[in-house]
Design a protein around this motif. Structure first.
Motif, short mmCIF file in Angstrom:
data_model
loop_
_atom_site.label_atom_id
_atom_site.label_comp_id
_atom_site.label_asym_id
_atom_site.label_seq_id
_atom_site.Cartn_x
_atom_site.Cartn_y
_atom_site.Cartn_z
N GLY A 78 37.46 48.37 49.90
CA GLY A 78 37.23 47.14 50.64
C GLY A 78 36.93 45.96 49.73
O GLY A 78 36.53 46.11 48.59
N ARG A 79 37.14 44.77 50.26
CA ARG A 79 37.01 43.53 49.50
C ARG A 79 35.59 43.33 48.96
O ARG A 79 35.40 42.97 47.80
N ASP A 80 34.58 43.56 49.78
CA ASP A 80 33.20 43.31 49.37
C ASP A 80 32.81 44.16 48.16
O ASP A 80 32.24 43.66 47.18
N THR A 81 33.13 45.45 48.19
CA THR A 81 32.80 46.34 47.09
C THR A 81 33.54 45.95 45.81
O THR A 81 32.95 45.92 44.73
N ILE A 82 34.81 45.64 45.93
CA ILE A 82 35.59 45.24 44.75
C ILE A 82 35.08 43.93 44.18
O ILE A 82 34.93 43.79 42.96
N ASP A 83 34.76 42.96 45.05
CA ASP A 83 34.22 41.68 44.56
C ASP A 83 32.90 41.89 43.82
O ASP A 83 32.67 41.29 42.76
N ARG A 84 32.02 42.75 44.34
CA ARG A 84 30.74 43.03 43.67
C ARG A 84 30.97 43.73 42.33
O ARG A 84 30.32 43.42 41.34
N ALA A 85 31.91 44.67 42.31
CA ALA A 85 32.22 45.38 41.06
C ALA A 85 32.75 44.41 40.00
O ALA A 85 32.39 44.49 38.83
N LEU A 86 33.59 43.47 40.42
CA LEU A 86 34.13 42.49 39.47
C LEU A 86 33.03 41.58 38.93
O LEU A 86 33.03 41.23 37.75
N LYS A 87 32.09 41.19 39.79
CA LYS A 87 30.97 40.36 39.33
C LYS A 87 30.11 41.12 38.32
O LYS A 87 29.70 40.56 37.31
N ILE A 88 29.84 42.38 38.60
CA ILE A 88 29.05 43.19 37.67
C ILE A 88 29.81 43.36 36.36
O ILE A 88 29.24 43.24 35.27
N LYS A 89 31.11 43.63 36.45
CA LYS A 89 31.95 43.79 35.25
C LYS A 89 31.87 42.54 34.38
O LYS A 89 31.73 42.63 33.16
N ASP A 90 31.93 41.37 34.99
CA ASP A 90 31.89 40.12 34.24
C ASP A 90 30.54 39.88 33.57
O ASP A 90 30.46 39.18 32.57
N LYS A 91 29.47 40.44 34.14
CA LYS A 91 28.13 40.25 33.58
C LYS A 91 27.70 41.40 32.68
O LYS A 91 26.62 41.34 32.08
N LEU A 92 28.51 42.42 32.59
CA LEU A 92 28.15 43.61 31.83
C LEU A 92 27.98 43.29 30.35
O LEU A 92 28.76 42.53 29.77
N GLU A 93 26.96 43.85 29.77
CA GLU A 93 26.66 43.68 28.35
C GLU A 93 27.90 43.98 27.50
O GLU A 93 28.61 44.95 27.76
N ALA B 247 41.68 45.65 34.79
CA ALA B 247 41.27 44.43 35.48
C ALA B 247 42.44 43.47 35.68
O ALA B 247 42.43 42.67 36.61
N ASP B 248 43.44 43.58 34.82
CA ASP B 248 44.60 42.70 34.92
C ASP B 248 45.75 43.31 35.71
O ASP B 248 46.80 42.70 35.85
N CYS B 249 45.54 44.52 36.20
CA CYS B 249 46.60 45.23 36.90
C CYS B 249 46.48 45.02 38.41
O CYS B 249 45.57 45.54 39.05
N ALA B 250 47.41 44.25 38.97
CA ALA B 250 47.35 43.91 40.39
C ALA B 250 47.43 45.15 41.28
O ALA B 250 46.74 45.22 42.30
N GLN B 251 48.23 46.14 40.91
CA GLN B 251 48.37 47.34 41.73
C GLN B 251 47.08 48.14 41.76
O GLN B 251 46.66 48.64 42.80
N PHE B 252 46.38 48.23 40.63
CA PHE B 252 45.10 48.95 40.59
C PHE B 252 44.09 48.24 41.49
O PHE B 252 43.38 48.86 42.26
N THR B 253 44.02 46.91 41.40
CA THR B 253 43.11 46.13 42.24
C THR B 253 43.47 46.30 43.71
O THR B 253 42.59 46.46 44.56
N SER B 254 44.75 46.29 44.01
CA SER B 254 45.21 46.48 45.39
C SER B 254 44.81 47.86 45.91
O SER B 254 44.32 47.98 47.03
N ASP B 255 44.98 48.89 45.09
CA ASP B 255 44.57 50.23 45.48
C ASP B 255 43.06 50.28 45.73
O ASP B 255 42.60 50.93 46.66
N GLY B 256 42.30 49.60 44.88
CA GLY B 256 40.85 49.55 45.05
C GLY B 256 40.45 48.87 46.33
O GLY B 256 39.51 49.29 47.02
N LEU B 257 41.16 47.80 46.70
CA LEU B 257 40.87 47.09 47.94
C LEU B 257 41.09 47.99 49.15
O LEU B 257 40.28 48.00 50.08
N VAL B 258 42.17 48.75 49.12
CA VAL B 258 42.47 49.65 50.23
C VAL B 258 41.40 50.75 50.32
O VAL B 258 40.94 51.10 51.41
N THR B 259 40.99 51.26 49.17
CA THR B 259 40.04 52.37 49.14
C THR B 259 38.61 51.94 49.43
O THR B 259 37.90 52.57 50.20
#
Length: 132
Positions: A82-97, A68-80
């Motif tokens: 898209g922004r909407d999917t990555i933003d939703r995944a980050l929101k779920i990650k933050d709310k995860l038990e 989550a702290d790795c900018a290159q991994f996040t950048s690769d995820g955005l390319v693969t």
């Protein structure tokens, strides 16, 4: 200790995904209710619900790792994905038990759930008594 931020490349992501899939399969094979199924039933169950189970498991790994702290991994995820999917995944990650045991119970529930069934059912699954 090697910093993920300093040494990340695409092979790291592939290795993490490979290890996550391997650990998830091992975990499922350790569940007694899974062990009593035939090989065909096990494959059917995993195939029908793998996307849901793997998605939750990967979010769990993502949350507990330095990814989550790795900018290159996040950048690769955005390319693969898209922004909407990555933003939703980050929101779920933050709310995860926070309790990993509870997440593992959720993984088993998802794996045995018929609600995760893919919309377009392959022909060979039509004769699967687990789906009827």
């Amino acid at each position: 200790q090697v910093s993920l931020r300093e040494h990340y490349d695409g092979s790291v992501a592939v290795d993490i995904i490979r290890r996550t899939v391997t650990s998830m399969r091992s975990f499922m094979y350790s569940v007694p209710d899974f062990q009593v199924l035939t090989t065909s039933e096990q494959c059917s169950l995993l195939e029908r619900n793998w996307h849901s189970v793997a998605g939750l498991n990967f979010l769990h790994v993502y949350r507990d790792s330095a990814l989550a702290d790795c900018a290159q991994f996040t950048s690769d995820g955005l390319v693969t994905y898209g922004r909407d999917t990555i933003d939703r995944a980050l929101k779920i990650k933050d709310k995860l038990e926070l309790d990993s045991s509870l997440i593992k119970i959720m993984l088993v529930i998802l794996a045995f759930s018929s609600n995760c069934l893919i919309l377009r059912i392959p022909k060979y699954l039509h004769d699967d008594h687990l789906t009827t």
